[in-house]
Design a protein around this motif. Structure first.
Motif, PDB file in Angstrom:
ATOM      1  N   UNK A 123      58.673  -3.589  37.420  1.00 52.11           N
ATOM      2  CA  UNK A 123      59.831  -2.951  36.778  1.00 52.11           C
ATOM      3  C   UNK A 123      61.040  -2.878  37.701  1.00 52.11           C
ATOM      4  N   UNK A 124      60.820  -3.060  39.006  1.00 51.77           N
ATOM      5  CA  UNK A 124      61.925  -2.956  39.965  1.00 51.77           C
ATOM      6  C   UNK A 124      62.411  -4.364  40.288  1.00 51.77           C
ATOM      7  N   UNK A 125      63.218  -4.888  39.391  1.00 49.14           N
ATOM      8  CA  UNK A 125      63.604  -6.302  39.466  1.00 49.14           C
ATOM      9  C   UNK A 125      64.538  -6.617  40.634  1.00 49.14           C
ATOM     10  N   UNK A 160      52.908   4.267  38.311  1.00 47.40           N
ATOM     11  CA  UNK A 160      54.360   4.224  38.185  1.00 47.40           C
ATOM     12  C   UNK A 160      54.942   5.413  38.942  1.00 47.40           C
ATOM     13  N   UNK A 161      56.191   5.789  38.656  1.00 47.70           N
ATOM     14  CA  UNK A 161      56.872   6.730  39.551  1.00 47.70           C
ATOM     15  C   UNK A 161      57.743   7.756  38.838  1.00 47.70           C
ATOM     16  N   UNK A 179      72.070   3.632  40.289  1.00 45.92           N
ATOM     17  CA  UNK A 179      71.916   2.307  39.693  1.00 45.92           C
ATOM     18  C   UNK A 179      70.544   1.690  39.962  1.00 45.92           C
ATOM     19  N   UNK A 180      70.015   1.880  41.165  1.00 44.32           N
ATOM     20  CA  UNK A 180      68.707   1.300  41.459  1.00 44.32           C
ATOM     21  C   UNK A 180      67.578   2.040  40.741  1.00 44.32           C
ATOM     22  N   UNK A 181      67.760   3.322  40.473  1.00 36.59           N
ATOM     23  CA  UNK A 181      66.784   4.064  39.668  1.00 36.59           C
ATOM     24  C   UNK A 181      66.850   3.595  38.225  1.00 36.59           C
TER      25      UNK A 181
END
Length: 333
Positions: free
Chosen positions: A29-31, A83-84, A314-316
């Motif tokens: 999910x963290x592209x 996940x987180x 933005x990264x979240x």
């Protein structure tokens, strides 16, 4: 009929004992890369740790990155994660009133990865249990799917949610709206629920979580976003929700939504409402657009006794959530 013990769900702006978070680990999910996500989470955690204790759940294999990026006063707890999103997999603590004293009670709901959208989630479904063991909390378990991001409360018996999420067939298909309302009122010791129709447009992962579109500022006031652009996918959603809030006798404060952003033709659910209240602090998302400053000014007016720290979210957002999504308060009861 058994008489229920009086109970209350403390509002998020009341004093916290600690904040709980979970370290990013689901690589797909963290592209933009897992490291960027971890640095973003660390910035949020480190900021909060200056104001209250922070507990971070970390997979054993991710210990080096967590220990390298997190402040030394953040307590790390090792157990398996999928996940987180701590908001959705943690217990929800309420205040239970006995004859002479009040005590904390952890409500533990089912988690099915937002309607089985992600596999696997078996480890995340056990996180609430792990946390209650660490905190030695008294626990009440419900055979009901509910994520923490799907519900807000004002600490005085009013709950806030969306029909889009809680009435979705992928959560509790055998229960009617009345069934769900009764269960939630009893669980949280609440008097009523304000049901908004929909969450923010594009919030497909959670099916319209309330924490992306509206939240209580105080007992009688809700903050949401707005836009004067009738072409915005959110215009009608905001207008419909505004009418419901007014009808409920609550005051509405609005801040302009962030400028639209699209990925592969799909609108991204940017939201300033997805902020986190800690002791003497509000952690507010920023997105690198002109509305950031307006949101900051609005929150400073609404929380004059708290520091407002604006952090690039933005990264979240890449993973599908915001600052409120990755944090869960443990109230001081």
């Amino acid at each position: 009929m058994q008489k229920l013990t009086p109970r209350r769900w403390p509002a998020e702006w009341e004093k916290h004992k600690a904040t709980w978070m979970a370290w990013p680990c689901r690589k797909e999910i963290w592209t933009n890369g897992l490291e960027k996500a971890q640095r973003a989470f660390a910035e949020v955690a480190n900021t909060i740790s200056e104001y209250e204790p922070v507990n971070m759940i970390v997979r054993a294999e991710d210990a080096p990155s967590a220990q390298n990026l997190l402040n030394s006063d953040i307590e790390i707890h090792f157990f398996e994660l999928d996940d987180s999103w701590a908001r959705d997999i943690s217990p929800l603590w309420i205040e239970e009133h006995g004859k002479e004293v009040s005590s904390p009670l952890a409500l533990k709901f089912l988690f099915n990865a937002w309607g089985n959208k992600f596999e696997t989630y078996a480890h995340d479904a056990k996180v609430a249990e792990h946390i209650t063991q660490i905190t030695k909390s008294k626990v009440e378990t419900y055979d009901f799917v509910l994520e923490g991001g799907a519900i807000h409360g004002n600490g005085q018996g009013t709950l806030l949610t969306t029909e889009e999420c809680l009435l979705n067939a992928n959560r509790n298909p055998d229960l009617s709206k009345d069934d769900i309302q009764t269960l939630l009122l009893n669980a949280f010791g609440a008097k009523d629920i304000v049901w908004l129709k929909k969450g923010i447009f594009g919030d497909v992962d959670t099916d319209g979580h309330i924490d992306n579109i509206a939240c209580f500022v105080d007992n009688k006031t809700i903050i949401s976003q707005n836009t004067n652009n009738r072409q915005s996918e959110n215009f009608t959603i905001y207008q419909d929700n505004k009418a419901i809030i007014k009808e409920a006798g609550l005051e509405l404060i609005e801040t302009p939504e962030p400028e639209p952003r699209y990925i592969d033709g799909e609108r991204v659910p940017l939201s300033y409402i997805n902020y986190y209240i800690a002791n003497d602090l509000v952690v507010l998302p920023s997105f690198g657009c002109k509305q950031d400053q307006v949101a900051l000014s609005t929150l400073k007016d609404l929380y004059p006794k708290r520091d407002i720290k604006q952090i690039d979210a933005n990264e979240i957002l890449v993973g599908g959530g915001g600052i409120h999504c990755i944090t869960m308060q443990q109230p001081l009861i």
